[in-house]
Design a protein around this motif. Structure first.
Motif, PDB file in Angstrom:
ATOM      1  N   PHE A 173      23.016  18.327  74.939  1.00  0.00           N
ATOM      2  CA  PHE A 173      23.891  19.217  74.154  1.00  0.00           C
ATOM      3  C   PHE A 173      23.681  18.169  72.923  1.00  0.00           C
ATOM      4  CE2 PHE A 173      27.946  19.768  72.061  1.00  0.00           C
ATOM      5  CZ  PHE A 173      28.623  20.624  72.694  1.00  0.00           C
ATOM      6  N   SER A 174      24.019  19.554  71.977  1.00  0.00           N
ATOM      7  CA  SER A 174      23.540  18.595  70.741  1.00  0.00           C
ATOM      8  C   SER A 174      24.129  19.558  69.366  1.00  0.00           C
ATOM      9  CB  SER A 174      22.043  18.722  70.477  1.00  0.00           C
ATOM     10  OG  SER A 174      21.390  19.751  68.997  1.00  0.00           O
ATOM     11  N   HIS A 175      25.194  18.688  68.344  1.00  0.00           N
ATOM     12  CA  HIS A 175      25.683  19.958  67.538  1.00  0.00           C
ATOM     13  C   HIS A 175      25.195  20.530  66.426  1.00  0.00           C
ATOM     14  CE1 HIS A 175      30.233  18.858  68.391  1.00  0.00           C
ATOM     15  NE2 HIS A 175      29.370  17.565  68.616  1.00  0.00           N
ATOM     16  N   THR A 176      23.871  20.270  66.264  1.00  0.00           N
ATOM     17  CA  THR A 176      22.791  20.912  65.640  1.00  0.00           C
ATOM     18  C   THR A 176      22.021  22.593  66.661  1.00  0.00           C
ATOM     19  OG1 THR A 176      22.147  18.435  65.118  1.00  0.00           O
ATOM     20  CG2 THR A 176      20.569  20.207  64.514  1.00  0.00           C
ATOM     21  N   ALA A 177      21.567  22.148  67.773  1.00  0.00           N
ATOM     22  CA  ALA A 177      21.240  23.010  68.534  1.00  0.00           C
ATOM     23  C   ALA A 177      22.911  24.200  68.703  1.00  0.00           C
ATOM     24  CB  ALA A 177      21.465  22.489  69.221  1.00  0.00           C
ATOM     25  N   LEU A 178      23.248  23.562  68.454  1.00  0.00           N
ATOM     26  CA  LEU A 178      24.738  24.543  69.204  1.00  0.00           C
ATOM     27  C   LEU A 178      25.132  26.024  67.851  1.00  0.00           C
ATOM     28  CD1 LEU A 178      27.316  25.542  70.330  1.00  0.00           C
ATOM     29  CD2 LEU A 178      28.895  23.510  69.115  1.00  0.00           C
ATOM     30  N   VAL A 179      25.031  25.148  66.031  1.00  0.00           N
ATOM     31  CA  VAL A 179      25.140  25.695  64.714  1.00  0.00           C
ATOM     32  C   VAL A 179      23.476  26.865  64.984  1.00  0.00           C
ATOM     33  CG1 VAL A 179      25.332  25.457  62.873  1.00  0.00           C
ATOM     34  CG2 VAL A 179      26.455  24.059  64.107  1.00  0.00           C
ATOM     35  N   HIS A 180      22.987  25.819  65.541  1.00  0.00           N
ATOM     36  CA  HIS A 180      21.662  26.656  65.284  1.00  0.00           C
ATOM     37  C   HIS A 180      21.449  27.814  65.890  1.00  0.00           C
ATOM     38  CE1 HIS A 180      17.699  28.391  64.286  1.00  0.00           C
ATOM     39  NE2 HIS A 180      16.866  28.172  65.704  1.00  0.00           N
ATOM     40  N   ARG A 181      22.235  27.664  67.353  1.00  0.00           N
ATOM     41  CA  ARG A 181      22.480  29.710  67.672  1.00  0.00           C
ATOM     42  C   ARG A 181      23.604  30.543  67.113  1.00  0.00           C
ATOM     43  NH1 ARG A 181      18.331  30.361  71.399  1.00  0.00           N
ATOM     44  NH2 ARG A 181      17.787  29.119  73.210  1.00  0.00           N
ATOM     45  N   ILE A 182      24.389  29.593  66.952  1.00  0.00           N
ATOM     46  CA  ILE A 182      25.200  29.920  66.296  1.00  0.00           C
ATOM     47  C   ILE A 182      25.141  31.159  65.294  1.00  0.00           C
ATOM     48  CG2 ILE A 182      27.870  30.137  64.887  1.00  0.00           C
ATOM     49  CD1 ILE A 182      28.522  27.909  67.042  1.00  0.00           C
ATOM     50  N   ASN A 183      24.068  30.671  64.742  1.00  0.00           N
ATOM     51  CA  ASN A 183      23.543  31.029  63.419  1.00  0.00           C
ATOM     52  C   ASN A 183      22.628  31.992  63.369  1.00  0.00           C
ATOM     53  OD1 ASN A 183      25.510  29.749  61.225  1.00  0.00           O
ATOM     54  ND2 ASN A 183      24.004  28.357  60.617  1.00  0.00           N
ATOM     55  N   SER A 184      21.802  32.324  64.089  1.00  0.00           N
ATOM     56  CA  SER A 184      20.677  32.872  64.460  1.00  0.00           C
ATOM     57  C   SER A 184      20.802  33.538  65.672  1.00  0.00           C
ATOM     58  CB  SER A 184      19.878  32.245  64.636  1.00  0.00           C
ATOM     59  OG  SER A 184      19.211  31.551  66.337  1.00  0.00           O
ATOM     60  N   ASP A 185      21.204  33.391  67.006  1.00  0.00           N
ATOM     61  CA  ASP A 185      21.401  34.295  67.498  1.00  0.00           C
ATOM     62  C   ASP A 185      22.778  35.346  67.395  1.00  0.00           C
ATOM     63  OD1 ASP A 185      19.595  32.465  68.632  1.00  0.00           O
ATOM     64  OD2 ASP A 185      20.274  32.600  70.731  1.00  0.00           O
ATOM     65  N   LEU A 186      23.432  34.699  67.280  1.00  0.00           N
ATOM     66  CA  LEU A 186      25.392  35.381  67.577  1.00  0.00           C
ATOM     67  C   LEU A 186      25.088  35.974  65.681  1.00  0.00           C
ATOM     68  CD1 LEU A 186      27.527  32.976  69.433  1.00  0.00           C
ATOM     69  CD2 LEU A 186      26.205  35.021  69.967  1.00  0.00           C
ATOM     70  N   ALA A 187      25.457  35.438  64.689  1.00  0.00           N
ATOM     71  CA  ALA A 187      25.652  35.827  63.682  1.00  0.00           C
ATOM     72  C   ALA A 187      24.297  36.704  62.843  1.00  0.00           C
ATOM     73  CB  ALA A 187      26.171  34.487  62.281  1.00  0.00           C
ATOM     74  N   ASN A 188      22.958  36.221  63.098  1.00  0.00           N
ATOM     75  CA  ASN A 188      22.000  37.084  62.624  1.00  0.00           C
ATOM     76  C   ASN A 188      21.417  38.136  63.366  1.00  0.00           C
ATOM     77  OD1 ASN A 188      21.249  36.881  59.598  1.00  0.00           O
ATOM     78  ND2 ASN A 188      18.604  35.682  61.065  1.00  0.00           N
ATOM     79  N   ASP A 189      21.224  38.142  64.551  1.00  0.00           N
ATOM     80  CA  ASP A 189      20.865  38.966  65.636  1.00  0.00           C
ATOM     81  C   ASP A 189      22.253  39.467  65.524  1.00  0.00           C
ATOM     82  OD1 ASP A 189      18.635  37.280  65.094  1.00  0.00           O
ATOM     83  OD2 ASP A 189      18.385  37.179  67.837  1.00  0.00           O
ATOM     84  N   LEU A 190      22.740  39.299  66.523  1.00  0.00           N
ATOM     85  CA  LEU A 190      23.950  40.466  67.492  1.00  0.00           C
ATOM     86  C   LEU A 190      24.751  40.691  66.202  1.00  0.00           C
ATOM     87  CD1 LEU A 190      25.619  42.203  69.428  1.00  0.00           C
ATOM     88  CD2 LEU A 190      26.120  39.666  70.334  1.00  0.00           C
ATOM     89  N   GLY A 191      25.506  39.743  65.512  1.00  0.00           N
ATOM     90  CA  GLY A 191      26.367  40.056  64.021  1.00  0.00           C
ATOM     91  C   GLY A 191      26.634  41.157  63.555  1.00  0.00           C
ATOM     92  N   ASN A 192      24.955  41.344  63.006  1.00  0.00           N
ATOM     93  CA  ASN A 192      24.023  42.153  61.586  1.00  0.00           C
ATOM     94  C   ASN A 192      23.878  43.085  62.426  1.00  0.00           C
ATOM     95  OD1 ASN A 192      24.463  39.483  59.689  1.00  0.00           O
ATOM     96  ND2 ASN A 192      22.352  39.182  59.984  1.00  0.00           N
ATOM     97  N   LEU A 193      23.699  43.077  63.654  1.00  0.00           N
ATOM     98  CA  LEU A 193      23.118  44.934  64.042  1.00  0.00           C
ATOM     99  C   LEU A 193      24.811  45.721  63.811  1.00  0.00           C
ATOM    100  CD1 LEU A 193      21.159  46.701  65.919  1.00  0.00           C
ATOM    101  CD2 LEU A 193      22.056  45.787  67.720  1.00  0.00           C
ATOM    102  N   VAL A 194      25.488  44.936  64.849  1.00  0.00           N
ATOM    103  CA  VAL A 194      26.666  45.672  64.860  1.00  0.00           C
ATOM    104  C   VAL A 194      27.574  45.930  63.058  1.00  0.00           C
ATOM    105  CG1 VAL A 194      29.361  45.221  64.941  1.00  0.00           C
ATOM    106  CG2 VAL A 194      27.517  44.635  66.718  1.00  0.00           C
ATOM    107  N   SER A 195      27.519  45.343  62.023  1.00  0.00           N
ATOM    108  CA  SER A 195      27.538  45.366  60.822  1.00  0.00           C
ATOM    109  C   SER A 195      26.878  46.482  59.989  1.00  0.00           C
ATOM    110  CB  SER A 195      27.893  43.680  59.902  1.00  0.00           C
ATOM    111  OG  SER A 195      28.188  42.736  60.760  1.00  0.00           O
ATOM    112  N   ARG A 196      25.666  46.138  60.503  1.00  0.00           N
ATOM    113  CA  ARG A 196      24.451  47.393  59.606  1.00  0.00           C
ATOM    114  C   ARG A 196      24.917  48.427  60.179  1.00  0.00           C
ATOM    115  NH1 ARG A 196      18.993  44.843  60.916  1.00  0.00           N
ATOM    116  NH2 ARG A 196      17.295  46.085  59.061  1.00  0.00           N
ATOM    117  N   SER A 197      24.358  48.817  61.837  1.00  0.00           N
ATOM    118  CA  SER A 197      24.705  50.068  62.460  1.00  0.00           C
ATOM    119  C   SER A 197      25.911  50.267  61.910  1.00  0.00           C
ATOM    120  CB  SER A 197      25.484  50.213  63.492  1.00  0.00           C
ATOM    121  OG  SER A 197      23.841  48.791  64.225  1.00  0.00           O
TER     122      SER A 197
END
Ligand code: ME8
Length: 512
Positions: free
Chosen positions: A337-361
């Motif tokens: 468990f590392s905070h860096t890995a957690l923040v990376h996952r949130i920013n890349s997988d959740l905010a960027n990939d999934l979040g952007n898909l929903v916002s853009r669509s």
């Protein structure tokens, strides 16, 4: 599986001498995701968790705090229950080993095995590790200390009831050999097979040196060994020795006991042999997951690096934590468990990939059609590729969920997120929007995109229930239409639906 449309799964019951940390949250969360997935697939699910409250370890912890063991348990059990609420855990029962229903079951299974001649009174002399509540032989010890935790052991000699575990060695081996899925993952199965082949000794199952436990029926000088007591929780919750209005016959044998690798032997050697002796069928499967370290180190109070789940949820949100824990590490392997890995996952997988898909669509649908979904027109090649990918992937994900391969299931869902994002780039709605003649085509692209979002919302729901519900709400989907089993095929969004522009699902976490 014991019965096609019933599913019973359990977490370990946690000791109340410790407060919940990220390791406990991990096991419970994995079970919750599986429970939610099975419900979404139309199963009636019984999902058990609880607390292990007896034994010398709890008695000592209470003494140190100037409390009775029950006072300590009453206090700590609330910490577990409030964390499970906060983590959105959907357990259907919570068992405490101090409850009367449990005590009755433990005494009954003890009596049952004793009546068959597999429990006898003898004398015990061995080395005991109190923190692990485990006896060791002299040869097991490492420099005189417990081979598991490294702490000092005490020599104990006491009158004790024994369970004839040795008698069940061959039967247990035969069961494990005949049922390749009984112990998972495979590496753990091999470990247990070699342990059994070294020979099973009879097991001491009572203590006389302390009193915080369930008395042996007919001899209350003895309390029942805490593991004999604790393991029985899996049937006492179903009402054993009674059927509890059909609960026991409906849900036993359990489909899967999910545990950490630290308590594998108790679940795959002790528990099955107790059940064999009592004439009760064995659970279908025991799955042992790996161990979390924190920033590369073992979690321990002395290192003050214990990760407190409440704090993480407050800071990052419950779904981000649920996602991270199951995405980061293959279920069954150790992880860090590392905070860096957690923040990376949130920013890349959740905010960027999934979040952007929903916002853009949703933003494009509003920009081009004032938010109104139109009927899709002719299906083009790229539409077909997208639809086929979704249809096939639903089955792939189902296979991963059946195998408890949570990280692979998430990876597969994110391939769909990637495919939908790529569909936007390939179909270039902004170019279509420039030509009136492409209006129908633009409408089809929007439909396909939002349908992709709908399917992704359904698939992420067991992992991230709030996010799944939010996506459903954005798309105007009736929550009753969110059962995966009936809604995992392409094309169910209703043309004419008005969909508002979504606010970001996951804000980016700023890093220095
Ligand atoms: O063993 N990483 O209770 P317990 C991953 N009462 N999982 C972890 C972990 C870590 N660092 N630390 C703990 C007991 N766990 C007995 C069980 S069952 C009949 C009785 C998780 O409070 C993991 O699931 O020590 C492990 O098996 C469990 O917590 C141990 O919890």
């Amino acid at each position: 599986m014991s019965d096609e449309k019933h599913f019973y799964l359990s977490t370990p019951i946690y000791y109340v001498n410790d407060v919940p940390h990220i390791g406990h949250a991990y096991t419970t969360l994995a079970c919750d995701v599986l429970a939610r997935y099975k419900r979404a697939r139309g199963y009636e699910v019984s999902f058990l968790t609880g607390t292990d409250e007896h034994g010398q370890k709890v008695e000592k912890a209470a003494q140190a705090k100037g409390e009775t063991p029950l006072e300590l348990a009453d206090r700590v059990v609330k910490r577990f229950q409030s964390l499970w609420d906060k983590l959105n855990i959907s357990n259907t029962d919570f068992i405490r080993t101090s409850q009367e229903r449990h005590k009755l079951a433990v005494q009954e299974i003890f009596r049952n095995i004793e009546a068959k001649g597999d429990i006898y009174l003898g004398e015990y002399e061995d080395w005991y590790c109190t923190p692990c509540e485990t006896f060791w032989t002299e040869t097991n010890l490492l420099d005189g200390n417990c081979p598991d935790c490294g702490r000092p052991t005490d020599k104990l000699k006491e009158e004790s009831y024994f369970f004839r575990m040795s008698k069940y060695q061959e039967q247990l081996l035969a069961h494990i050999e005949a049922n390749p899925d009984f112990i998972q993952p495979k590496s753990r199965r091999n470990e247990i097979l070699s342990f059994i082949r070294e020979g099973l000794r009879d097991l001491s199952i009572s203590r006389t040196t302390f009193s915080w436990g369930i008395p042996v029926p007919g001899n209350d000088k003895h309390v029942i060994y805490v593991w004999f007591d604790a393991l029985t929780n899996y049937i006492s919750a179903l009402g054993y020795p009674n059927d509890n209005d059909g609960e026991f016959s409906k849900f036993w044998p359990c489909d899967v006991h999910v545990i950490g690798k630290d308590i594998l032997r108790f679940h795959t050697v002790y528990w099955p042999t107790f059940l064999m002796a009592a004439g009760i069928p064995l659970p279908e499967k025991v799955f042992a997951h790996g161990w979390w370290t924190v920033e590369g180190q073992k979690m321990s109070k002395s290192l003050a690096n214990v990760v407190e789940p409440n704090m993480l949820i407050d800071k990052y949100g419950v779904d981000a934590i649920r996602y991270f824990l199951l995405r980061e590490v293959p279920f069954g392997l150790d992880g860090d468990f590392s905070h860096t890995a957690l923040v990376h996952r949130i920013n890349s997988d959740l905010a960027n990939d999934l979040g952007n898909l929903v916002s853009r669509s949703t933003a494009m649908l509003n920009k081009y059609f004032e938010g109104e979904l139109t009927s899709p027109g002719e299906t083009t090649d790229i539409d077909k590729v997208l639809q086929d990918k979704f249809t096939k992937q639903v089955k792939v994900i189902d296979g991963h969920m059946e195998a408890l391969a949570f990280n692979k299931a998430l990876q597969s869902i994110w391939e769909l997120v990637g495919a939908a994002n790529k569909y936007i780039d390939d179909s270039a709605p902004w170019t279509l929007a420039k030509e009136d003649a492409q209006r129908e085509r633009l409408g089809s692209v929007m439909y396909n995109l939002l349908e992709a979002v709908r399917m992704i919302g359904l698939l992420v729901t067991p992992f991230m229930p709030e996010t799944g519900a939010n996506i459903g709400k954005i798309l105007g989907v009736d929550p009753a239409d969110q059962l995966l089993e009936d809604h995992d095929s392409w094309g169910l969004l209703k043309p004419g639906t008005i969909i508002e522009k979504a606010t970001p699902l996951f804000p980016r976490i700023e890093t220095e």
